[in-house]
Design a protein around this motif. Structure first.
Motif, PDB file in Angstrom:
ATOM      1  N   VAL B 128       0.760  -1.202  -0.131  1.00  0.00           N
ATOM      2  CA  VAL B 128      -0.117   0.034   0.155  1.00  0.00           C
ATOM      3  C   VAL B 128       0.925   1.227  -0.067  1.00  0.00           C
ATOM      4  O   VAL B 128       0.476   2.311   0.142  1.00  0.00           O
ATOM      5  N   GLY B 129       2.055   1.255  -0.163  1.00  0.00           N
ATOM      6  CA  GLY B 129       3.187   2.445  -0.176  1.00  0.00           C
ATOM      7  C   GLY B 129       3.181   2.951   1.082  1.00  0.00           C
ATOM      8  O   GLY B 129       3.396   4.337   1.089  1.00  0.00           O
ATOM      9  N   LEU B 130       3.325   2.344   2.109  1.00  0.00           N
ATOM     10  CA  LEU B 130       3.225   3.184   3.326  1.00  0.00           C
ATOM     11  C   LEU B 130       4.695   2.427   4.341  1.00  0.00           C
ATOM     12  O   LEU B 130       4.483   2.789   5.699  1.00  0.00           O
ATOM     13  N   ALA B 131       5.569   1.744   3.522  1.00  0.00           N
ATOM     14  CA  ALA B 131       6.489   1.280   4.398  1.00  0.00           C
ATOM     15  C   ALA B 131       7.345   2.143   5.435  1.00  0.00           C
ATOM     16  O   ALA B 131       7.724   1.869   6.494  1.00  0.00           O
ATOM     17  N   ASP B 132       7.360   3.301   5.037  1.00  0.00           N
ATOM     18  CA  ASP B 132       8.037   4.432   5.725  1.00  0.00           C
ATOM     19  C   ASP B 132       7.246   4.935   6.931  1.00  0.00           C
ATOM     20  O   ASP B 132       7.453   5.799   7.753  1.00  0.00           O
ATOM     21  N   LYS B 133       5.887   4.631   6.869  1.00  0.00           N
ATOM     22  CA  LYS B 133       5.070   5.250   8.037  1.00  0.00           C
ATOM     23  C   LYS B 133       4.603   3.984   8.909  1.00  0.00           C
ATOM     24  O   LYS B 133       3.638   4.262   9.790  1.00  0.00           O
ATOM     25  N   ALA B 134       5.267   3.057   9.090  1.00  0.00           N
ATOM     26  CA  ALA B 134       5.132   1.936   9.832  1.00  0.00           C
ATOM     27  C   ALA B 134       4.944   2.237  11.330  1.00  0.00           C
ATOM     28  O   ALA B 134       3.893   1.633  12.115  1.00  0.00           O
ATOM     29  N   HIS B 135       5.478   3.402  11.655  1.00  0.00           N
ATOM     30  CA  HIS B 135       5.641   3.580  13.201  1.00  0.00           C
ATOM     31  C   HIS B 135       4.763   5.017  13.408  1.00  0.00           C
ATOM     32  O   HIS B 135       4.801   5.472  14.592  1.00  0.00           O
ATOM     33  N   ALA B 136       4.162   5.246  12.603  1.00  0.00           N
ATOM     34  CA  ALA B 136       2.980   6.530  12.466  1.00  0.00           C
ATOM     35  C   ALA B 136       1.718   5.936  13.274  1.00  0.00           C
ATOM     36  O   ALA B 136       1.293   5.241  12.687  1.00  0.00           O
ATOM     37  N   TYR B 137       1.231   6.959  14.268  1.00  0.00           N
ATOM     38  CA  TYR B 137      -0.083   6.816  14.645  1.00  0.00           C
ATOM     39  C   TYR B 137      -1.203   7.386  13.790  1.00  0.00           C
ATOM     40  O   TYR B 137      -0.821   8.179  12.872  1.00  0.00           O
ATOM     41  N   PRO B 138      -2.365   6.887  13.479  1.00  0.00           N
ATOM     42  CA  PRO B 138      -3.216   7.363  12.735  1.00  0.00           C
ATOM     43  C   PRO B 138      -3.498   8.864  12.634  1.00  0.00           C
ATOM     44  O   PRO B 138      -3.600   9.487  11.680  1.00  0.00           O
ATOM     45  N   ALA B 139      -3.201   9.345  13.863  1.00  0.00           N
ATOM     46  CA  ALA B 139      -3.639  10.783  13.897  1.00  0.00           C
ATOM     47  C   ALA B 139      -2.296  11.591  13.203  1.00  0.00           C
ATOM     48  O   ALA B 139      -2.786  12.765  13.032  1.00  0.00           O
ATOM     49  N   GLN B 140      -1.197  10.811  13.071  1.00  0.00           N
ATOM     50  CA  GLN B 140      -0.030  11.591  12.138  1.00  0.00           C
ATOM     51  C   GLN B 140      -0.289  11.215  10.797  1.00  0.00           C
ATOM     52  O   GLN B 140       0.669  11.794   9.984  1.00  0.00           O
ATOM     53  N   LEU B 141      -1.216  10.508  10.149  1.00  0.00           N
ATOM     54  CA  LEU B 141      -1.515  10.132   8.878  1.00  0.00           C
ATOM     55  C   LEU B 141      -2.404  10.978   8.256  1.00  0.00           C
ATOM     56  O   LEU B 141      -3.499  11.383   8.841  1.00  0.00           O
ATOM     57  N   SER B 142      -2.634  11.262   6.847  1.00  0.00           N
ATOM     58  CA  SER B 142      -3.636  12.027   6.310  1.00  0.00           C
ATOM     59  C   SER B 142      -4.575  11.129   5.947  1.00  0.00           C
ATOM     60  O   SER B 142      -4.550   9.783   6.170  1.00  0.00           O
ATOM     61  N   GLY B 143      -5.669  11.476   5.307  1.00  0.00           N
ATOM     62  CA  GLY B 143      -6.944  10.530   5.194  1.00  0.00           C
ATOM     63  C   GLY B 143      -6.613   9.458   4.373  1.00  0.00           C
ATOM     64  O   GLY B 143      -6.894   8.282   4.483  1.00  0.00           O
ATOM     65  N   GLY B 144      -6.051  10.066   3.210  1.00  0.00           N
ATOM     66  CA  GLY B 144      -5.660   8.785   1.964  1.00  0.00           C
ATOM     67  C   GLY B 144      -4.583   7.697   2.689  1.00  0.00           C
ATOM     68  O   GLY B 144      -4.908   6.405   2.361  1.00  0.00           O
ATOM     69  N   GLN B 145      -3.783   8.276   3.487  1.00  0.00           N
ATOM     70  CA  GLN B 145      -2.680   7.181   4.218  1.00  0.00           C
ATOM     71  C   GLN B 145      -3.325   6.169   5.333  1.00  0.00           C
ATOM     72  O   GLN B 145      -3.321   5.029   5.320  1.00  0.00           O
ATOM     73  N   GLN B 146      -4.609   6.866   5.738  1.00  0.00           N
ATOM     74  CA  GLN B 146      -5.079   6.193   6.732  1.00  0.00           C
ATOM     75  C   GLN B 146      -5.920   5.026   6.375  1.00  0.00           C
ATOM     76  O   GLN B 146      -5.949   3.969   6.470  1.00  0.00           O
ATOM     77  N   GLN B 147      -6.503   5.349   4.866  1.00  0.00           N
ATOM     78  CA  GLN B 147      -7.265   4.403   4.041  1.00  0.00           C
ATOM     79  C   GLN B 147      -6.332   3.438   3.585  1.00  0.00           C
ATOM     80  O   GLN B 147      -6.746   2.325   3.659  1.00  0.00           O
ATOM     81  N   ARG B 148      -5.089   3.733   3.268  1.00  0.00           N
ATOM     82  CA  ARG B 148      -4.182   2.605   2.896  1.00  0.00           C
ATOM     83  C   ARG B 148      -3.928   1.664   3.960  1.00  0.00           C
ATOM     84  O   ARG B 148      -3.715   0.372   3.737  1.00  0.00           O
ATOM     85  N   VAL B 149      -3.753   2.169   5.330  1.00  0.00           N
ATOM     86  CA  VAL B 149      -3.551   1.407   6.245  1.00  0.00           C
ATOM     87  C   VAL B 149      -4.697   0.328   6.286  1.00  0.00           C
ATOM     88  O   VAL B 149      -4.592  -0.600   6.725  1.00  0.00           O
ATOM     89  N   GLY B 150      -5.957   1.080   6.319  1.00  0.00           N
ATOM     90  CA  GLY B 150      -7.116   0.295   6.488  1.00  0.00           C
ATOM     91  C   GLY B 150      -7.136  -1.019   5.401  1.00  0.00           C
ATOM     92  O   GLY B 150      -7.726  -2.017   5.595  1.00  0.00           O
ATOM     93  N   ILE B 151      -6.777  -0.583   4.189  1.00  0.00           N
ATOM     94  CA  ILE B 151      -6.595  -1.512   3.036  1.00  0.00           C
ATOM     95  C   ILE B 151      -5.408  -2.726   3.466  1.00  0.00           C
ATOM     96  O   ILE B 151      -5.958  -3.918   3.377  1.00  0.00           O
ATOM     97  N   ALA B 152      -4.609  -2.328   4.035  1.00  0.00           N
ATOM     98  CA  ALA B 152      -3.732  -3.311   4.372  1.00  0.00           C
ATOM     99  C   ALA B 152      -4.009  -4.159   5.468  1.00  0.00           C
ATOM    100  O   ALA B 152      -3.640  -5.405   5.353  1.00  0.00           O
ATOM    101  N   ARG B 153      -4.735  -3.605   6.301  1.00  0.00           N
ATOM    102  CA  ARG B 153      -5.395  -4.387   7.466  1.00  0.00           C
ATOM    103  C   ARG B 153      -6.411  -5.571   7.014  1.00  0.00           C
ATOM    104  O   ARG B 153      -6.427  -6.693   7.194  1.00  0.00           O
ATOM    105  N   ALA B 154      -7.308  -4.906   5.929  1.00  0.00           N
ATOM    106  CA  ALA B 154      -8.359  -5.632   5.527  1.00  0.00           C
ATOM    107  C   ALA B 154      -7.550  -7.042   4.731  1.00  0.00           C
ATOM    108  O   ALA B 154      -8.073  -8.020   4.463  1.00  0.00           O
ATOM    109  N   LEU B 155      -6.196  -6.826   4.115  1.00  0.00           N
ATOM    110  CA  LEU B 155      -5.945  -7.934   3.230  1.00  0.00           C
ATOM    111  C   LEU B 155      -4.956  -8.820   4.102  1.00  0.00           C
ATOM    112  O   LEU B 155      -4.490  -9.738   3.673  1.00  0.00           O
TER     113      LEU B 155
END
Lengths: 220, 343
Positions: B128-155
């Motif tokens: 999902v293109g977020l390898a560099d954000k592994a240690h960021a909390y959701p509050a530190q991520l943009s909406g699009g990045q949060q949805q990418r985390v959501g997609i990774a979680r779903a997969l």
């Protein structure tokens, strides 16, 4: 004006320790009992994952009854229970069961309120990956509500600290008891002033500690 | 992959019973990206929640990969849910966990050993293109990045089906596009079946193969996206299509046409073309061969995924016999022609 403090200093120290001891032990046990009660109140609520009208209503009544008693009456009313649990109903130890009984329902409601703040969508997300009710509790609800729980526990602790002042009724000792017996009944204003200052410092420290910890665990 | 048979969902509210889904039947083939579009309150959210039993259907059966989900309870249902990923409009990430922790969550739930979790989560965050954000909390991520985390979680648990509940409704147009591209990539590379609900036609045209229009808890129209897009039948469908292909005669042109003197010699046409037809120089050849003039007044040309698609509003100028010949000639090139009577 402070002539009484010298000779009474050992007693002031002892009373301070008794207050700290009664407060912390009571909060610990009140949390052990109140936390699960709060969790059950949330899970069995309408529309929640373990919805049960019966359990929710019965537990809700039980908690409300516990919260209805003025502490001073509760302490005397449950003397038989206190004797059963700790073998005595007097002294510092004898004051702890009533403090726990008074604080546990408070903790339960505090936990309930904090857990209800957790966004339902996050719970749905956990369910959608196959989480069980237990996993939802300890992997979602409690960690997500942690800042609120920390602040709630701070409030509980300060409340219990206030209750301990009444423990003198059963010979429980503590700062409140000292202030009444020496500061009031023997008219030693210096003792009164010192106990009040110690209590103020305690509350300030507790509140600051709670605020700091809540900020530290808050990731929002 | 997903079969919904006679699904009904009724909510008991203080105001009475609400029939959110009404005897709905739907089938999604393996590997398809199936979009369900509807206005708010049409029942689409209830529909997607019934598929993994977040909502318990009142009646009907749902099968996912041959398994009757609606018959499962307790541990069996939880095991089945692991094979049905879901992403949400508001992402629904755990705010107390990092991106890594959120993606690890379903694996922890499934009891996967720690070492395997680390490898899997690292790989998913890369997808999902977020390898560099592994240690960021959701509050530190943009909406699009949060949805990418959501997609990774779903997969995380290698699901066979991905349910998307308004996945881009909380995102801006640019981010929407990047999230949709990611979903399409995943659909193609993993052969994952996607069922997506939305109220935005753009989302449907961007990534869906099939579309169903839902209204009052019923499917009122369905078929391949290109088909439904070209020939919408129901009024609601036409409204949805017009949100992305809204080609009307501009007001300034209307005023000019209303005051024209040679009104007898012109006709307004709406031309729609799709795929092959769009690649042929139809208009210029008609002008050359039929002795008419064509004036383009408004238009919109776009792609339905890989298929070019367009709408033009043109003014056809010429004497009636020539115009008739031109119309016949245009129709023969495979264009869909509509004569606009009133300007």
């Amino acid at each position: 004006m402070f002539e009484n403090l010298g000779p009474l200093w050992p007693q002031i120290c002892k009373a301070t320790w008794e207050t700290v001891y009664m407060t912390l032990v009571s909060v610990l046990f009140a949390t052990v009992i109140g936390l699960p009660m709060g969790v059950i109140l949330v899970l069995t609520d309408r529309g929640h994952i373990l919805e049960s009208r019966l359990v929710n209503t019965v537990l809700g009544w039980f908690v409300n009854i516990g919260r209805s008693f003025p502490f001073i009456i509760l302490m005397v009313a449950i003397i038989p229970f206190t004797r059963l649990v700790v073998g005595t109903f007097i002294g510092t130890t004898g004051a702890i069961p009533p403090l726990v009984v008074a604080a546990a329902p408070f903790v339960a409601r505090m936990v309930e309120t904090s857990l209800k703040e957790v966004d339902w969508g996050v719970i749905e997300a956990a369910l959608s990956v196959g989480a069980s009710a237990w996993q939802v509790v300890y992997k979602v609800l409690l960690p997500e509500a942690l800042p609120g729980l920390v602040l709630g526990t701070t409030i509980t602790t300060i409340n219990v600290l206030g209750y301990t002042a009444m423990a003198g009724v059963v010979g429980g000792g503590g700062l409140g008891d000292l202030a009444v017996r020496y500061g009031f009944q023997r008219y030693m204003p210096d003792v009164m002033v010192v106990t009040v200052i110690i209590l103020i410092v305690m509350v300030q420290v507790l509140q600051s500690l709670g605020d700091w910890l809540a900020r530290k665990v808050n990731r929002r | 992959m997903i079969t919904i048979e006679n699904l009904t969902k009724i909510y008991n509210t203080p105001g009475g019973k609400i029939r959110a889904i009404d005897n709905l039947t739907l089938h999604v083939e393996k590997g398809q990206t199936f979009g369900v579009i509807g206005l708010s309150g049409a029942g689409k959210s209830s529909l997607v929640r019934c598929i993994n039993m977040l909502e318990k259907p009142t009646a009907g059966k749902i099968f996912v990969d041959g398994q009757e989900i609606t018959a499962l309870r307790g541990p069996q249902l939880r095991a089945a849910r692991r094979k049905i990923g879901m992403i949400f409009q508001h992402f629904n990430l755990l705010s107390s966990r990092t991106a890594f922790g959120n993606v690890a969550f379903p694996l922890e739930i499934a009891g996967v050993p720690k070492e395997k979790i680390k490898a899997k989560v690292t790989q998913l965050l890369e997808v999902v293109g977020l390898a560099d954000k592994a240690h960021a909390y959701p509050a530190q991520l943009s909406g699009g990045q949060q949805q990418r985390v959501g997609i990774a979680r779903a997969l995380a648990n290698d699901p066979k089906v991905l349910l998307c509940d308004e996945p881009t409704s909380a995102l801006d147009p640019h981010t929407t596009r990047s999230i949709l591209t990611l979903l399409k990539d995943i659909n193609r590379s993993l052969g994952l079946t996607i069922l997506l609900i939305t109220h935005e036609m753009r989302v449907i045209t961007e990534i869906c193969d099939m579309v169903a229009v839902i209204e009052d808890g019923r499917i009122i129209e369905q078929g391949p996206v290109v088909e439904v897009f070209m020939h919408p039948r129901a009024a609601t469908t036409r409204n949805f299509v017009s949100t992305v292909m809204n080609v009307e005669v501009p007001e300034a042109v209307q005023r000019r046409l209303a005051t024209r003197e040679d009104g007898e010699r012109t006709q307004l046409l709406r031309l729609k073309f799709l795929g092959e037809a769009a690649t042929r120089p139809a208009i210029s050849s008609v002008v050359r061969e039929c002795g008419v003039a064509i004036n383009i007044l408004a238009g919109n040309i776009d792609c339905l995924q890989d298929t070019p698609f367009g709408v033009l509003i043109v003014e056809l100028i010429g004497d009636p016999p020539e115009r008739r010949r031109a119309l016949a000639r245009l129709a023969a090139t495979g264009l869909s022609i509509e004569v606009i009577e009133d300007v």
